[in-house]
Design a protein around this motif. Structure first.
Motif, short mmCIF file in Angstrom:
data_model
loop_
_atom_site.label_atom_id
_atom_site.label_comp_id
_atom_site.label_asym_id
_atom_site.label_seq_id
_atom_site.Cartn_x
_atom_site.Cartn_y
_atom_site.Cartn_z
N ASP A 203 0.93 -1.31 -0.12
CA ASP A 203 0.02 -0.21 0.11
C ASP A 203 0.91 1.28 0.01
O ASP A 203 0.54 2.09 -0.49
N LEU A 204 2.12 1.18 0.49
CA LEU A 204 2.98 2.42 0.46
C LEU A 204 3.26 3.09 -0.98
O LEU A 204 3.78 4.07 -1.08
N PHE A 205 3.17 1.97 -1.91
CA PHE A 205 3.88 2.26 -3.17
C PHE A 205 2.46 2.78 -3.89
O PHE A 205 2.65 3.22 -5.16
N PHE A 206 1.29 2.78 -3.34
CA PHE A 206 0.23 3.17 -4.16
C PHE A 206 0.17 4.67 -4.06
O PHE A 206 0.33 5.26 -3.17
N HIS A 207 -0.54 5.38 -5.40
CA HIS A 207 -0.64 6.59 -5.48
C HIS A 207 -2.00 6.86 -4.32
O HIS A 207 -3.01 6.37 -4.21
N ARG A 208 -1.88 8.20 -3.78
CA ARG A 208 -2.86 8.59 -2.97
C ARG A 208 -3.29 10.04 -3.36
O ARG A 208 -2.51 11.08 -3.25
N ASP A 209 -4.57 10.22 -3.40
CA ASP A 209 -5.15 11.48 -3.94
C ASP A 209 -5.18 12.49 -2.39
O ASP A 209 -5.71 11.92 -1.57
N VAL A 210 -4.73 13.69 -2.69
CA VAL A 210 -4.98 14.36 -1.52
C VAL A 210 -6.38 14.71 -1.20
O VAL A 210 -6.87 14.74 0.13
N GLU A 211 -7.26 14.80 -1.98
CA GLU A 211 -8.59 15.33 -1.84
C GLU A 211 -9.22 14.02 -1.24
O GLU A 211 -10.29 14.19 -0.11
N GLU A 212 -9.17 12.79 -1.48
CA GLU A 212 -9.46 11.49 -1.00
C GLU A 212 -9.27 11.64 0.37
O GLU A 212 -9.71 10.91 1.20
N LEU A 213 -7.76 11.90 0.71
CA LEU A 213 -7.31 11.71 2.18
C LEU A 213 -7.99 12.79 3.17
O LEU A 213 -8.43 12.40 4.15
N LYS A 214 -8.16 13.98 2.48
CA LYS A 214 -8.82 15.02 3.43
C LYS A 214 -10.39 14.54 3.54
O LYS A 214 -10.79 14.55 4.67
N LYS A 215 -11.01 14.04 2.44
CA LYS A 215 -12.61 13.64 2.84
C LYS A 215 -12.42 12.39 3.96
O LYS A 215 -13.37 12.45 4.60
N ALA A 216 -11.40 11.54 3.72
CA ALA A 216 -11.42 10.19 4.76
C ALA A 216 -11.06 10.73 5.99
O ALA A 216 -11.87 10.34 7.00
N ASP A 217 -10.28 11.63 6.25
CA ASP A 217 -10.06 12.23 7.41
C ASP A 217 -11.09 13.13 8.19
O ASP A 217 -11.45 12.89 9.34
N GLU A 218 -11.71 13.74 7.37
CA GLU A 218 -12.90 14.47 7.85
C GLU A 218 -14.30 13.61 8.37
O GLU A 218 -14.83 13.84 9.28
N GLU A 219 -14.42 12.33 7.47
CA GLU A 219 -15.41 11.49 7.98
C GLU A 219 -15.07 10.76 9.13
O GLU A 219 -15.94 10.51 9.95
N GLN A 220 -13.68 10.42 9.24
CA GLN A 220 -13.38 9.89 10.60
C GLN A 220 -13.39 10.70 11.78
O GLN A 220 -13.85 10.37 12.91
N GLN A 221 -13.15 11.94 11.64
CA GLN A 221 -13.13 13.01 12.64
C GLN A 221 -14.73 13.12 13.13
O GLN A 221 -15.14 13.34 14.03
N ALA A 222 -15.57 13.15 11.99
CA ALA A 222 -16.87 13.34 12.28
C ALA A 222 -17.64 12.18 13.30
O ALA A 222 -18.36 12.33 14.20
N LYS A 223 -17.21 10.88 12.66
CA LYS A 223 -17.45 9.70 13.58
C LYS A 223 -17.14 9.89 15.06
O LYS A 223 -17.65 9.51 15.85
#
Length: 302
Positions: A203-223
């Motif tokens: 997984d460390l070699f996979f590309h990560r989208d900045v927008e997807e990371l921000k959205k995932a962090d916001e959802e986790q923080q909301a939970k």
């Protein structure tokens, strides 16, 4: 699983490796095909997409790893990716193998112009896509630099020495290819034993989208906030209660000072015991009219 006769027994792929390559879509090509890539294409699907021979992909990966290990100084190897999906992969490859990396735009003249600050003299070049990284491949031909490239079914093979047939357009495919190449390089160097798995996740070699990371962090923080709000017990704030009482008392005092008393009760004529209306209340007695002032006495006339 068929055996790869061109490889020694110790370099044969495992069942998990083939399953990972199939899951990542390494064998999926494009609708177009290059004539030089014809020997690496296995068949063509009904929708026109070419399927690459995954067995030759593994053989070329092992060959590329042996070429990389043959370079005495690991820093003389450069991995390049102008494609966004391969930037993180080349950075991780360079980190674990000790090589250099160029992620993003390739500056023309990096291999030929000695005046530039980014001038480099590598001994081996690894490119993610010969078409996207065409400038680097072209400059490598000027300085006799061998090139290892991940080639899709429509990739040009000019100036490419070791072509690895694979899907070079998917982020999972690119990340897995660089992960497999890094693992094999470390195994050939003796850093990672073949008896155990590599502790670095793919997984460390996979590309990560900045927008997807921000959205995932916001959802986790909301939970987390919802869970904390549900488990939290109400706390009585004494200071707030005192302030409320003071405000209410102050409002009553202001109303009293302004003369707003309660309205007096009036007789509406409704009898609650009998459930009916009584006769209308008598009108208040009229006040006696004020007496007219007496006329002034006439003065006698003399």
């Amino acid at each position: 699983m068929a055996s790869f006769g061109a490889l020694p027994a110790i370099m044969q792929p495992k069942e998990e490796d083939i399953q990972m390559m199939l899951s990542a879509g390494v064998h999926t090509g494009t609708r177009n095909s290059e004539h030089a890539m014809g020997e690496y294409i296995w068949r063509r699907r009904n929708d026109g997409v070419h399927i690459l021979n995954i067995g030759k992909t593994w053989e070329k990966l092992m060959l590329a790893a042996r070429v990389i290990v043959a370079i005495e100084n690991p820093s003389d190897v450069i991995a390049i990716s102008a494609r966004p999906y391969g930037m993180r992969a080349v950075l991780k490859f360079a980190h674990y193998t000790g090589s250099q990396s160029i992620a993003g735009r390739f500056t023309p003249g990096t291999f030929t112009n000695q005046i530039t600050k980014q001038f480099k003299e590598p001994r081996l070049l690894i490119v993610t896509d010969p078409r996207t990284d065409a400038q680097a491949v072209k400059e490598s031909s000027y300085v006799n630099l061998p090139v290892i490239a991940f080639c899709d079914s429509d990739s040009p093979l000019q100036f490419v020495d070791v072509a690895i047939p694979a899907n070079n357009k998917g982020k999972y495919s690119i990340g897995l290819l660089y992960w497999l190449l890094s693992r094999e390089v470390l195994r050939l160097r003796g850093t990672v034993p073949r008896s155990s798995d590599w502790d670095v996740p793919v997984d460390l070699f996979f590309h990560r989208d900045v927008e997807e990371l921000k959205k995932a962090d916001e959802e986790q923080q909301a939970k987390v906030d919802e869970a904390m709000a549900a488990t939290a017990t109400p706390v009585f704030d004494e200071a707030m209660a005192v302030a409320t009482n003071v405000v209410e008392g102050g409002m009553e005092g202001v109303a009293a000072e302004a003369g707003f008393d309660a309205a007096p009760a009036t007789n509406t004529g409704f009898d609650a015991t009998t459930g009916g209306w009584d006769s209308a209340p008598a009108a208040p007695a009229a006040e006696p009219a004020a007496a007219a002032p007496a006329a002034p006495a006439e003065e006698p006339s003399w």
